[in-house]
Design an enzyme around this catalytic site. Structure first.
Site, short mmCIF file in Angstrom:
data_model
loop_
_atom_site.label_atom_id
_atom_site.label_comp_id
_atom_site.label_asym_id
_atom_site.label_seq_id
_atom_site.Cartn_x
_atom_site.Cartn_y
_atom_site.Cartn_z
N ARG A 86 -16.40 -2.55 -18.94
CA ARG A 86 -16.17 -3.77 -18.51
C ARG A 86 -15.27 -3.51 -16.93
NH1 ARG A 86 -19.25 -5.61 -21.50
NH2 ARG A 86 -19.16 -7.05 -23.28
N ASP A 129 0.82 -1.28 0.11
CA ASP A 129 -0.01 0.05 -0.13
C ASP A 129 0.93 1.33 0.11
OD1 ASP A 129 -2.15 -1.68 0.09
OD2 ASP A 129 -2.32 -1.52 2.23
N HIS A 144 -5.91 -9.60 -5.11
CA HIS A 144 -4.78 -10.31 -4.72
C HIS A 144 -3.81 -10.79 -5.57
CE1 HIS A 144 -7.41 -10.63 -1.16
NE2 HIS A 144 -6.53 -10.58 -0.47
N GLU A 177 -9.38 0.54 -4.40
CA GLU A 177 -10.53 -0.12 -3.60
C GLU A 177 -11.12 0.95 -2.55
OE1 GLU A 177 -9.01 -3.48 -1.70
OE2 GLU A 177 -7.42 -2.35 -0.75
N GLU A 219 -6.91 7.24 -18.45
CA GLU A 219 -7.58 8.32 -18.79
C GLU A 219 -8.35 8.90 -17.54
OE1 GLU A 219 -7.88 5.84 -20.90
OE2 GLU A 219 -6.74 7.13 -21.96
O1 F6P Z 1 -2.40 -3.97 3.18
C1 F6P Z 1 -2.18 -4.91 2.01
C2 F6P Z 1 -3.41 -5.26 1.31
O2 F6P Z 1 -3.30 -6.00 0.10
C3 F6P Z 1 -4.50 -3.95 0.98
O3 F6P Z 1 -4.19 -3.45 -0.35
C4 F6P Z 1 -5.90 -4.73 0.86
O4 F6P Z 1 -6.95 -3.83 1.11
C5 F6P Z 1 -5.56 -5.89 2.00
O5 F6P Z 1 -4.17 -6.00 2.23
C6 F6P Z 1 -6.27 -7.11 1.59
O6 F6P Z 1 -6.11 -8.02 2.87
P1 F6P Z 1 -6.26 -9.38 2.86
O7 F6P Z 1 -5.24 -10.11 2.09
O8 F6P Z 1 -6.30 -9.70 4.39
O9 F6P Z 1 -7.65 -9.71 1.98
#
Ligand code: F6P
Length: 323
Positions: free
Chosen positions: A247, A127, A253, A222, A187
């Site tokens: 789309r 992050d 992950h 997100e 964009e």
């Molecule tokens: O902190 C890293 C991160 O990948 C964030 O970007 C994401 O919101 C979160 O972990 C997701 O967590 P988890 O792997 O527990 O679903």
């Protein structure tokens, strides 16, 4: 002999293994016996330690994830959990700890350090939201993974004259989305730090076609108020008026699973080695990061509970270059 433990905690980040390797090899060079706590703080509390010698960390630098495993450990949030962690360290004759992880993990480290444990943190999260490091381990590789996807989506978007919403991770921080958006030639970029409204985003996408583009790609963080699902819902309701197909691609992950690139290998190596140097010199209670190209230890108390602000001028740069 001096004995220390190392653990990885929170979301895995490409480069964590390079940091473990550096901790072990610099540790051995400085006369430490090094142990890994399995599965983050969960293993620390359970007393799950494995000895890590020079050969145990061979061939891991190029691997994503973490060979030690990781968790988001709720037990460390209680006093009883922290006391048990300290007890396990003591009973295994381990006097110092290296915590490789992001915000939540460093908050855990700070709570243990306030109970008297000698430790240092290593700034590691895709992050890149940690105060105390210009860039954190894993962020560069995660962005490269996102970019590869964006480049591919552009190909299919152009073929169909479609719009694409690409959602990237980052929790409450728009860093990943901003850099991936700029480097991917998006964009528009939607992040939590800036206000956005679905109609304005729709207009930006429509304008892109009006300017002769064959695609309109929006990178969405997100954590934004309007995430990709919320935006897609709005676009669906107004599809006829907007006049282009949309789309959605949520990378999720996938971004965390890449093999670390050179930037993350080097950053992790420098910070892992510095962790040992700091512990050896008694400069504990700090988070190790890189500021202006130099390794810096920032007191954990100045790091925890804060989020590194995003350079908002990047958004204006993105807007101009998207023309
Ligand atoms: O902190 C890293 C991160 O990948 C964030 O970007 C994401 O919101 C979160 O972990 C997701 O967590 P988890 O792997 O527990 O679903």
């Amino acid at each position: 002999m001096k004995r220390l433990a190392v653990l990885t905690s929170g979301g895995d980040a490409p480069g964590m293994n390079a940091a473990i390797r550096a901790v072990v090899r610099m540790g051995v060079a400085r006369g430490f016996e090094v142990f890994g706590a399995r599965h983050g703080y969960t293993g620390l509390i359970a007393g799950e330690f494995v000895p890590l010698g020079l050969r145990d960390v061979g061939g891991i630098m190029q691997r994503g994830g973490t060979i030690l495993g990781t968790t988001r450990c709720a037990d460390l949030k209680s006093d009883a959990g922290r006391d048990e962690a300290l007890r396990q360290m003591q009973s295994h004759n381990l006097s110092q700890l290296v915590v490789i992880g992001g915000n939540g993990s460093q908050a855990g480290a700070y709570s243990l350090s306030r109970k008297g444990l000698s430790l240092v943190g290593v700034a590691s999260t895709i992050d890149n939201d940690l105060v105390g490091s210009d860039i954190t381990i894993g962020a560069a590789t995660a962005i490269d993974v996102a970019l590869e996807s964006i480049d591919r989506l552009r190909v299919t978007a152009s073929s169909h004259l479609r719009g694409f919403l690409v959602e990237v991770m980052g929790r409450d921080c728009g860093y990943l989305a901003t850099i991936a958006g700029i480097a991917g030639g998006a964009e528009a970029i939607v992040i939590p730090e800036a206000s956005s409204d679905p109609e304005a985003i729709a207009m930006e996408m429509r304008d892109a076609y009006a300017r002769g583009k064959s695609h309109a790609i929006v990178v969405v963080a997100e954590g934004a108020k309007y995430d990709a699902a919320a935006l897609a819902q709005y676009f669906k309701e107004h599809e006829a008026r907007l006049g282009f197909e949309l789309r959605v691609c949520k990378l999720g992950h996938v971004q965390r699973g890449g093999a670390p690139g050179v930037a993350d290998r080097m950053l992790a190596t420098r910070l892992g080695a510095a962790a040992i140097e700091h512990l050896d010199a008694g400069r504990d209670g700090v988070l190790l990061g890189v500021i202006d190209g130099k390794v810096v230890g920032t007191p954990l108390g100045d790091v925890v509970g804060r989020t590194k602000p995003l350079d908002m001028s990047l958004l204006e740069l993105a807007r101009i270059l998207a023309q």
